[in-house]
Write a protein that holds these residues in place. Structure first.
Motif, mmCIF file in Angstrom:
data_model
loop_
_atom_site.group_PDB
_atom_site.id
_atom_site.type_symbol
_atom_site.label_atom_id
_atom_site.label_comp_id
_atom_site.label_asym_id
_atom_site.label_seq_id
_atom_site.Cartn_x
_atom_site.Cartn_y
_atom_site.Cartn_z
ATOM 1 N N ARG A 166 -2.543 -12.031 19.047
ATOM 2 C CA ARG A 166 -1.239 -11.455 18.714
ATOM 3 C C ARG A 166 -0.494 -12.326 17.721
ATOM 4 N NH1 ARG A 166 1.219 -9.106 24.356
ATOM 5 N NH2 ARG A 166 -0.363 -7.499 24.649
ATOM 6 N N VAL A 167 -0.585 -13.629 17.885
ATOM 7 C CA VAL A 167 0.083 -14.534 16.942
ATOM 8 C C VAL A 167 -0.512 -14.369 15.554
ATOM 9 C CG1 VAL A 167 0.430 -16.967 16.370
ATOM 10 C CG2 VAL A 167 0.773 -16.186 18.705
ATOM 11 N N ALA A 168 -1.842 -14.264 15.478
ATOM 12 C CA ALA A 168 -2.493 -14.081 14.182
ATOM 13 C C ALA A 168 -2.100 -12.745 13.558
ATOM 14 C CB ALA A 168 -4.010 -14.157 14.349
ATOM 15 N N ALA A 169 -1.997 -11.705 14.366
ATOM 16 C CA ALA A 169 -1.606 -10.396 13.846
ATOM 17 C C ALA A 169 -0.163 -10.425 13.341
ATOM 18 C CB ALA A 169 -1.766 -9.339 14.934
ATOM 19 N N LEU A 170 0.705 -11.076 14.087
ATOM 20 C CA LEU A 170 2.104 -11.177 13.647
ATOM 21 C C LEU A 170 2.220 -12.009 12.370
ATOM 22 C CD1 LEU A 170 3.967 -11.633 17.039
ATOM 23 C CD2 LEU A 170 4.011 -9.650 15.539
ATOM 24 N N ALA A 171 1.473 -13.080 12.286
ATOM 25 C CA ALA A 171 1.506 -13.909 11.082
ATOM 26 C C ALA A 171 0.964 -13.129 9.886
ATOM 27 C CB ALA A 171 0.698 -15.180 11.297
ATOM 28 N N GLY A 172 -0.114 -12.386 10.074
ATOM 29 C CA GLY A 172 -0.666 -11.567 9.001
ATOM 30 C C GLY A 172 0.306 -10.492 8.551
ATOM 31 N N ALA A 173 1.000 -9.877 9.509
ATOM 32 C CA ALA A 173 1.988 -8.855 9.154
ATOM 33 C C ALA A 173 3.150 -9.475 8.395
ATOM 34 C CB ALA A 173 2.483 -8.161 10.417
ATOM 35 N N ALA A 174 3.573 -10.673 8.786
ATOM 36 C CA ALA A 174 4.669 -11.341 8.090
ATOM 37 C C ALA A 174 4.267 -11.700 6.660
ATOM 38 C CB ALA A 174 5.085 -12.593 8.859
ATOM 39 N N VAL A 175 3.052 -12.177 6.471
ATOM 40 C CA VAL A 175 2.576 -12.517 5.127
ATOM 41 C C VAL A 175 2.485 -11.264 4.268
ATOM 42 C CG1 VAL A 175 0.551 -13.333 3.850
ATOM 43 C CG2 VAL A 175 1.381 -14.620 5.808
ATOM 44 N N ALA A 176 1.959 -10.181 4.825
ATOM 45 C CA ALA A 176 1.849 -8.930 4.069
ATOM 46 C C ALA A 176 3.226 -8.389 3.696
ATOM 47 C CB ALA A 176 1.060 -7.903 4.883
ATOM 48 N N ALA A 177 4.163 -8.456 4.628
ATOM 49 C CA ALA A 177 5.516 -7.961 4.348
ATOM 50 C C ALA A 177 6.194 -8.808 3.278
ATOM 51 C CB ALA A 177 6.338 -7.964 5.631
ATOM 52 N N SER A 178 6.011 -10.130 3.339
ATOM 53 C CA SER A 178 6.642 -10.993 2.333
ATOM 54 C C SER A 178 6.014 -10.781 0.954
ATOM 55 C CB SER A 178 6.560 -12.465 2.755
ATOM 56 O OG SER A 178 5.214 -12.864 2.841
ATOM 57 N N LEU A 179 4.710 -10.547 0.899
ATOM 58 C CA LEU A 179 4.070 -10.251 -0.387
ATOM 59 C C LEU A 179 4.544 -8.911 -0.949
ATOM 60 C CD1 LEU A 179 0.379 -11.434 0.149
ATOM 61 C CD2 LEU A 179 2.109 -12.447 -1.319
ATOM 62 N N ALA A 180 4.692 -7.928 -0.086
ATOM 63 C CA ALA A 180 5.187 -6.628 -0.538
ATOM 64 C C ALA A 180 6.612 -6.751 -1.050
ATOM 65 C CB ALA A 180 5.113 -5.623 0.604
ATOM 66 N N LEU A 181 7.435 -7.534 -0.378
ATOM 67 C CA LEU A 181 8.809 -7.750 -0.817
ATOM 68 C C LEU A 181 8.842 -8.479 -2.159
ATOM 69 C CD1 LEU A 181 11.841 -7.560 -0.146
ATOM 70 C CD2 LEU A 181 11.615 -9.771 0.986
ATOM 71 N N ALA A 182 7.985 -9.476 -2.323
ATOM 72 C CA ALA A 182 7.946 -10.222 -3.583
ATOM 73 C C ALA A 182 7.520 -9.320 -4.737
ATOM 74 C CB ALA A 182 6.992 -11.407 -3.457
ATOM 75 N N VAL A 183 6.535 -8.468 -4.522
ATOM 76 C CA VAL A 183 6.076 -7.562 -5.576
ATOM 77 C C VAL A 183 7.157 -6.558 -5.931
ATOM 78 C CG1 VAL A 183 4.424 -5.713 -6.060
ATOM 79 C CG2 VAL A 183 3.628 -7.864 -5.089
ATOM 80 N N SER A 184 7.834 -6.033 -4.921
ATOM 81 C CA SER A 184 8.888 -5.054 -5.209
ATOM 82 C C SER A 184 10.068 -5.712 -5.926
ATOM 83 C CB SER A 184 9.351 -4.363 -3.930
ATOM 84 O OG SER A 184 9.908 -5.304 -3.042
ATOM 85 N N LEU A 185 10.435 -6.936 -5.561
ATOM 86 C CA LEU A 185 11.519 -7.642 -6.258
ATOM 87 C C LEU A 185 11.117 -7.961 -7.699
ATOM 88 C CD1 LEU A 185 12.881 -10.054 -3.521
ATOM 89 C CD2 LEU A 185 13.944 -7.980 -4.403
ATOM 90 N N LEU A 186 9.877 -8.278 -7.933
ATOM 91 C CA LEU A 186 9.397 -8.526 -9.288
ATOM 92 C C LEU A 186 9.472 -7.251 -10.124
ATOM 93 C CD1 LEU A 186 8.084 -10.572 -11.231
ATOM 94 C CD2 LEU A 186 5.870 -9.753 -10.410
ATOM 95 N N ALA A 187 9.094 -6.121 -9.524
ATOM 96 C CA ALA A 187 9.181 -4.845 -10.235
ATOM 97 C C ALA A 187 10.631 -4.506 -10.568
ATOM 98 C CB ALA A 187 8.552 -3.742 -9.394
ATOM 99 N N ILE A 188 11.535 -4.771 -9.656
ATOM 100 C CA ILE A 188 12.960 -4.506 -9.913
ATOM 101 C C ILE A 188 13.461 -5.410 -11.034
ATOM 102 C CG2 ILE A 188 15.270 -4.733 -8.906
ATOM 103 C CD1 ILE A 188 14.046 -3.770 -6.266
ATOM 104 N N ALA A 189 13.068 -6.672 -11.034
ATOM 105 C CA ALA A 189 13.520 -7.601 -12.075
ATOM 106 C C ALA A 189 13.010 -7.166 -13.446
ATOM 107 C CB ALA A 189 13.030 -9.014 -11.749
ATOM 108 N N VAL A 190 11.761 -6.769 -13.552
ATOM 109 C CA VAL A 190 11.209 -6.300 -14.826
ATOM 110 C C VAL A 190 11.953 -5.048 -15.287
ATOM 111 C CG1 VAL A 190 9.139 -5.303 -15.889
ATOM 112 C CG2 VAL A 190 8.954 -7.370 -14.503
ATOM 113 N N SER A 191 12.240 -4.141 -14.357
ATOM 114 C CA SER A 191 12.972 -2.917 -14.704
ATOM 115 C C SER A 191 14.374 -3.231 -15.207
ATOM 116 C CB SER A 191 13.064 -2.000 -13.487
ATOM 117 O OG SER A 191 11.782 -1.646 -13.044
ATOM 118 N N VAL A 192 15.047 -4.189 -14.588
ATOM 119 C CA VAL A 192 16.406 -4.564 -15.019
ATOM 120 C C VAL A 192 16.368 -5.160 -16.422
ATOM 121 C CG1 VAL A 192 18.282 -6.203 -14.558
ATOM 122 C CG2 VAL A 192 17.355 -4.807 -12.706
#
Length: 105
Positions: free
Chosen positions: A58-84
């Motif tokens: 469960r700890v590994a699954a939660l850590a993997g989900a947190a890493v995936a969510a943070s990567l998705a957030l970073a990619v979306s923020l990068l896309a917003i910055a390029v658009s701006v």
């Protein structure tokens, strides 16, 4: 000091041969003197206990989900910055063109 020879171990009695021709011997000691195998009580498995906290999986699954969510957030923020940045460049170019049109060039 007198020399005493060590006692010789009892010789097993030859009972005969098995089906492959190998000799079969009896036990060298009489039944009363034979060592007995220890008798153990059957082991009862302990009841399974669940860990009070999170398991490793469960700890590994939660850590993997947190890493995936943070990567998705970073990619979306990068896309917003390029658009701006692209929108800002577009607005500045259009403003310059609009001024040129208004001045009659």
């Amino acid at each position: 000091m007198t020399y005493e020879p060590e006692p010789t171990p009892p010789v097993p009695e030859l009972l005969g041969t098995d089906t492959f021709g190998r000799p079969v011997y009896g036990h060298p000691l009489p039944p009363a003197q034979r060592p007995q195998a220890p008798v153990y009580a059957p082991q009862v498995p302990a009841p399974a206990r669940r860990a009070a906290g999170l398991s490793t999986g469960r700890v590994a699954a939660l850590a993997g989900a947190a890493v995936a969510a943070s990567l998705a957030l970073a990619v979306s923020l990068l896309a917003i910055a390029v658009s701006v940045v692209a929108l800002t460049v577009c607005v500045l170019v259009l403003r310059s063109v609009w001024r040129d049109v208004q001045r009659g060039r």
